[in-house]
Design a protein around this motif. Sequence first.
Motif, PDB file in Angstrom:
ATOM      1  N   GLN A   1      46.848  39.156  28.895  1.00 34.07           N
ATOM      2  CA  GLN A   1      45.533  38.936  29.471  1.00 34.07           C
ATOM      3  C   GLN A   1      45.340  37.448  29.724  1.00 34.07           C
ATOM      4  O   GLN A   1      45.828  36.609  28.986  1.00 34.07           O
TER       5      GLN A   1
ATOM      6  N   MET B   1      36.166  35.201  33.198  1.00 33.13           N
ATOM      7  CA  MET B   1      36.752  36.444  33.684  1.00 33.13           C
ATOM      8  C   MET B   1      38.047  36.679  32.906  1.00 33.13           C
ATOM      9  O   MET B   1      38.893  35.792  32.810  1.00 33.13           O
TER      10      MET B   1
ATOM     11  N   THR C   1      41.365  38.909  32.892  1.00 33.41           N
ATOM     12  CA  THR C   1      42.158  39.790  33.744  1.00 33.41           C
ATOM     13  C   THR C   1      43.323  40.345  32.949  1.00 33.41           C
ATOM     14  O   THR C   1      43.823  39.732  32.013  1.00 33.41           O
TER      15      THR C   1
ATOM     16  N   ASN D   1      39.550  44.013  35.305  1.00 31.76           N
ATOM     17  CA  ASN D   1      38.909  42.725  35.027  1.00 31.76           C
ATOM     18  C   ASN D   1      37.624  42.945  34.247  1.00 31.76           C
ATOM     19  O   ASN D   1      36.928  43.943  34.430  1.00 31.76           O
ATOM     20  N   VAL D   2      37.302  41.979  33.409  1.00 33.03           N
ATOM     21  CA  VAL D   2      36.053  41.991  32.646  1.00 33.03           C
ATOM     22  C   VAL D   2      35.413  40.622  32.820  1.00 33.03           C
ATOM     23  O   VAL D   2      36.080  39.599  32.718  1.00 33.03           O
ATOM     24  N   THR D   3      34.121  40.601  33.100  1.00 30.34           N
ATOM     25  CA  THR D   3      33.370  39.358  33.189  1.00 30.34           C
ATOM     26  C   THR D   3      32.553  39.213  31.911  1.00 30.34           C
ATOM     27  O   THR D   3      31.949  40.178  31.444  1.00 30.34           O
ATOM     28  N   VAL D   4      32.553  38.019  31.348  1.00 27.05           N
ATOM     29  CA  VAL D   4      31.824  37.738  30.111  1.00 27.05           C
ATOM     30  C   VAL D   4      30.819  36.629  30.401  1.00 27.05           C
ATOM     31  O   VAL D   4      31.176  35.580  30.935  1.00 27.05           O
TER      32      VAL D   4
ATOM     33  N   LEU E   1      28.915  41.799  28.757  1.00 27.07           N
ATOM     34  CA  LEU E   1      30.221  42.156  29.295  1.00 27.07           C
ATOM     35  C   LEU E   1      30.047  43.084  30.487  1.00 27.07           C
ATOM     36  O   LEU E   1      29.269  44.030  30.427  1.00 27.07           O
ATOM     37  N   VAL E   2      30.781  42.821  31.560  1.00 22.51           N
ATOM     38  CA  VAL E   2      30.776  43.682  32.730  1.00 22.51           C
ATOM     39  C   VAL E   2      32.216  44.105  32.974  1.00 22.51           C
ATOM     40  O   VAL E   2      33.079  43.276  33.245  1.00 22.51           O
ATOM     41  N   ASP E   3      32.486  45.406  32.852  1.00 22.14           N
ATOM     42  CA  ASP E   3      33.827  45.947  33.043  1.00 22.14           C
ATOM     43  C   ASP E   3      33.847  46.702  34.360  1.00 22.14           C
ATOM     44  O   ASP E   3      33.090  47.650  34.555  1.00 22.14           O
ATOM     45  N   ASP E   4      34.729  46.307  35.280  1.00 22.20           N
ATOM     46  CA  ASP E   4      34.755  46.941  36.601  1.00 22.20           C
ATOM     47  C   ASP E   4      35.477  48.284  36.611  1.00 22.20           C
ATOM     48  O   ASP E   4      35.412  49.022  37.583  1.00 22.20           O
ATOM     49  N   LYS E   5      36.196  48.615  35.552  1.00 20.08           N
ATOM     50  CA  LYS E   5      36.912  49.894  35.425  1.00 20.08           C
ATOM     51  C   LYS E   5      37.908  50.120  36.558  1.00 20.08           C
ATOM     52  O   LYS E   5      38.202  51.237  36.920  1.00 20.08           O
TER      53      LYS E   5
END
Length: 69
Positions: A25, A36, A38, A43-46, A55-59
Amino acid sequence: MILSVVLALAAQPLRALPPTPVEPQVIRAIKPRIWMVTGAGGNVTVFAADHGLVLVDDKIAGDSNFTAL
């Protein structure tokens, strides 16, 4: 009969699954307090807010899942 089959199966030793290769990662700073992460899982944005982390997980699977074809 069913009980004896279940007991026979339960007595078998457990076998470990082979390790799954893990893509490293990478954590990139986007802006102050925003990062971000990766990797192969997407990807996950913190965002570091005053009250905690958001936390935003784009799945969406990472690039390696599409380029490995």
